[in-house]
Design a protein around this motif. Sequence first.
Motif, short mmCIF file in Angstrom:
data_model
loop_
_atom_site.label_atom_id
_atom_site.label_comp_id
_atom_site.label_asym_id
_atom_site.label_seq_id
_atom_site.Cartn_x
_atom_site.Cartn_y
_atom_site.Cartn_z
N THR A 68 -7.04 0.73 -2.05
CA THR A 68 -7.66 1.76 -1.22
C THR A 68 -6.61 2.54 -0.44
O THR A 68 -6.76 3.73 -0.24
N ILE A 111 -3.79 3.49 -1.33
CA ILE A 111 -3.10 4.53 -2.12
C ILE A 111 -4.09 5.63 -2.50
O ILE A 111 -3.74 6.60 -3.16
N GLY A 112 -5.33 5.45 -2.07
CA GLY A 112 -6.28 6.55 -2.21
C GLY A 112 -7.38 6.34 -3.24
O GLY A 112 -8.19 7.22 -3.46
N THR A 151 -10.70 4.98 -4.02
CA THR A 151 -11.91 4.38 -3.44
C THR A 151 -13.09 4.77 -4.33
O THR A 151 -12.99 5.74 -5.08
N SER A 163 -7.98 11.61 -13.14
CA SER A 163 -7.75 11.99 -14.53
C SER A 163 -6.58 11.17 -15.05
O SER A 163 -5.60 10.92 -14.34
N TYR A 167 -4.00 10.71 -12.11
CA TYR A 167 -3.85 11.73 -11.09
C TYR A 167 -5.10 11.73 -10.24
O TYR A 167 -6.21 11.78 -10.76
N ARG A 169 -6.54 12.64 -5.95
CA ARG A 169 -6.24 13.15 -4.60
C ARG A 169 -4.86 13.80 -4.56
O ARG A 169 -4.03 13.47 -3.71
N ASP A 170 -4.61 14.70 -5.52
CA ASP A 170 -3.35 15.45 -5.57
C ASP A 170 -2.11 14.59 -5.81
O ASP A 170 -0.99 15.02 -5.54
N THR A 171 -2.28 13.37 -6.27
CA THR A 171 -1.14 12.46 -6.37
C THR A 171 -1.08 11.80 -7.73
O THR A 171 -2.10 11.40 -8.29
N MET A 172 0.15 11.69 -8.26
CA MET A 172 0.35 10.94 -9.50
C MET A 172 0.53 9.47 -9.12
O MET A 172 1.41 9.14 -8.33
N ILE A 173 -0.29 8.60 -9.69
CA ILE A 173 -0.24 7.18 -9.32
C ILE A 173 -0.06 6.31 -10.56
O ILE A 173 -0.69 6.57 -11.59
N PHE A 183 -11.65 7.69 4.20
CA PHE A 183 -11.50 8.93 3.44
C PHE A 183 -12.61 9.93 3.76
O PHE A 183 -12.37 11.15 3.74
N MET A 208 1.85 2.29 -7.43
CA MET A 208 2.67 3.18 -6.60
C MET A 208 2.55 4.63 -7.00
O MET A 208 2.07 4.96 -8.07
#
Lengths: 75, 670
Positions: A28, A30-31, A33, A39, A52, A54-58, B248, B483
């Motif tokens: 959670t 790292i975004g 949830t 995607s 990808y 919340r605007d972030t590559m994970i 969130f 990460m």
Amino acid sequence: MKLGELKENSEAVVSGISGDARFVGRITSIGLTPGCHISIVKNDKNRPVLLYSRDTMIAVNRKECEGIEVTEVRA
Amino acid sequence: MTATIALLGQPNSGKSTLFNALTGLRQHVGNWPGKTVEKKEGSFTHNGNTYNVADLPGSYSMSANSDEEVITRDFIASGKADVVCILADSSQLERSLFMLADYAGISAPCFLVLNMEDVAREQGKFIDAEAIEKKLGIPVMMFSATDTKAYDKFYATLKRALRERSQINVSALESEYEKIGGYNEIKEQLSDNSVPGYTPMWLTVKYLENDTVVSAKLKNELPKDKMRKIESLSVNSEGAVATGECKFAWIDEILDGAVNGRKEKTSLGKLDRIFTHRIWGKPAVVLTVILGLLASFIPALPVMGIGSLIDMLKNVAAEGLISAGCPDFIRGLICDVIIQSMSYVVKMLGFVFGVTLVFGMLEEVGIMARISYVFDNTMGKLGLQGKSVMPFLVSFGCTMGGAAGARVIDNWGQKVLTIALAWAVPCGAAWSIIPMLSTVFFGAAAPIVIVAILLVMLLHMWITAKIFSRGLVKTEDRYGMIMELPPYHKPKWGSLMRYVLGRTKDTFFRVTKVVLLVCVIFWLLSYAGSSDGNSILYNIGIAIEPVTKFFGLPWQLFLAFIASSVGKEGAVGVISALYTGGSYSAAFSDAMSGGGVAANLNEILLANVSRPEALAFIFAITFNLPCVVALAATYQEIHSVKWTAKIALYYTVTALLLACAAYHIGLLIW
């Protein structure tokens, strides 16, 4: 279905997260949830899943993907 | 006026860039008391005021998942910081505000810095900091830590935050939490001073998240009947999912109307398509690291040159002291211990400088995260992170560089394990001896010996990982990678250089002490006074020869093996001296500086050493502890005498065992 089963370039929504408190806390924070849109950018064998959200590559290790339930969305 | 500020932010929020830019060379790396977590502090002055800065460790949240996060929490709650500066990445605002949401409810005053303003602007995002400030009730500013002109604005906001000492307005967040079953019931049992530094809301949320540290604290502080009431409510093991959704939802509310602009595209860039490629990814990152290291040696070479100059100074000083009638003992202490140690340390600083620069840059640019991604699976098998591959690569050149490079690994246990395994990688000095000795003794079969050494290295690393990981990497730390792969950033050279110089300076002082200590011990052991027979090392060597012979090492080779613990280059010099009947204590100290090899070394070796013994010796020195400076660098990185000693002892023993195996296999062949 599990996060690891999604194909490259597919779109999905996280529907559930399960695991011990530590795992859930890490995912959670790292975004990821329930309800968040993801995607899949890359899903190669023996590599973490690249997604990808919340605007972030994970990058998520394959084993940790087992704890993330997703529903595929057709674009 | 003096004030203390604490920096808090998720990885890639630009926290270190800000810390380095603020404090420059006025920073210090130490340890948090009683913990193995690195403590970074620094200070700066602005308009006559002094500010102390604490760079708080920790990862993505304020939970109790790691020592780092607990330390961060305790530090903030203790009230040691006058104000906490929370950083978020403007280009990924929604996700990176999680830290702020997790912080909300802690009593210490804070302000929010929305960093990487420039990146967000490039992406076409417009952020209304004032609107966010209105909703949060704390100072909020747009910022770009890489822009030197932006710092006046930072100082102004910092001053305002210190004056206002405001806390985050949590009412909207709390109404989200109130929807969670059990929230109100738990909170009712708590009061404002249940645990100092935290509000009842924050404590309740952490309790719902199964935070073991918070539940233990509550158990300690609360009256029994209240705690019993809390415990009677069943808490779901996945409580953090519900609270995460609340956080969130609150972030969305805060950002609603304050952010607009394009959505980022989701495809990989050209460089990332290579770095993450299924086949070419690994070669591409390894090549990048190697090229970076080679480039870093250009600025490092002059430093190493100074190290060699100090070495030459040794002979000059020795002659001067002898002609001045200085006693032999004093001369030895000055030349063979003090000057020699300085030469080692300065040469090493060249490596530390190069490695810190390259690794620091790879991290800042964002390539380190890609390396973690491609090697996650391979290194995971050893209980390590993907990044651990970097110190291994460096160790083929120099183990001390590898140890210094292991600082990129953020989990202490995995860092120690990485260094322990990196020691098994034969370094440049070993590679300069192995081919030479192998060719002398085995001729055309020399490549087979080298292949055998590489295979033994892999086996060694695998077994060492099995042995050491049990005590170092807790099962709960054996999480796979979760990460962020950050977008690429341009490195900020000024701030990076300040960091590298600060780090190199710090290493210099710490390492010098250890190297001096170890060199003095070895020197005393080998000091012979008027005749060779007086040296402790010589007598031990002779006395235990029956034992060492079983390992394939006659006393001469055994002493050379011991010498190789100080520096591998020295081992051959010691053999030359011992078999030519030269003064061995003089040879010992000469050999340490890499000289003293007899011209007819090949003949001496062939006449005195059998092939099985030679094989034993090659394995013994290759897998012995790398050198005294690597030992000191290891101590500098892991801050633990116990583990440094453990690793060193382990390597001495395994080297002898490998020598023994090689010797007996050799006896079967020849």
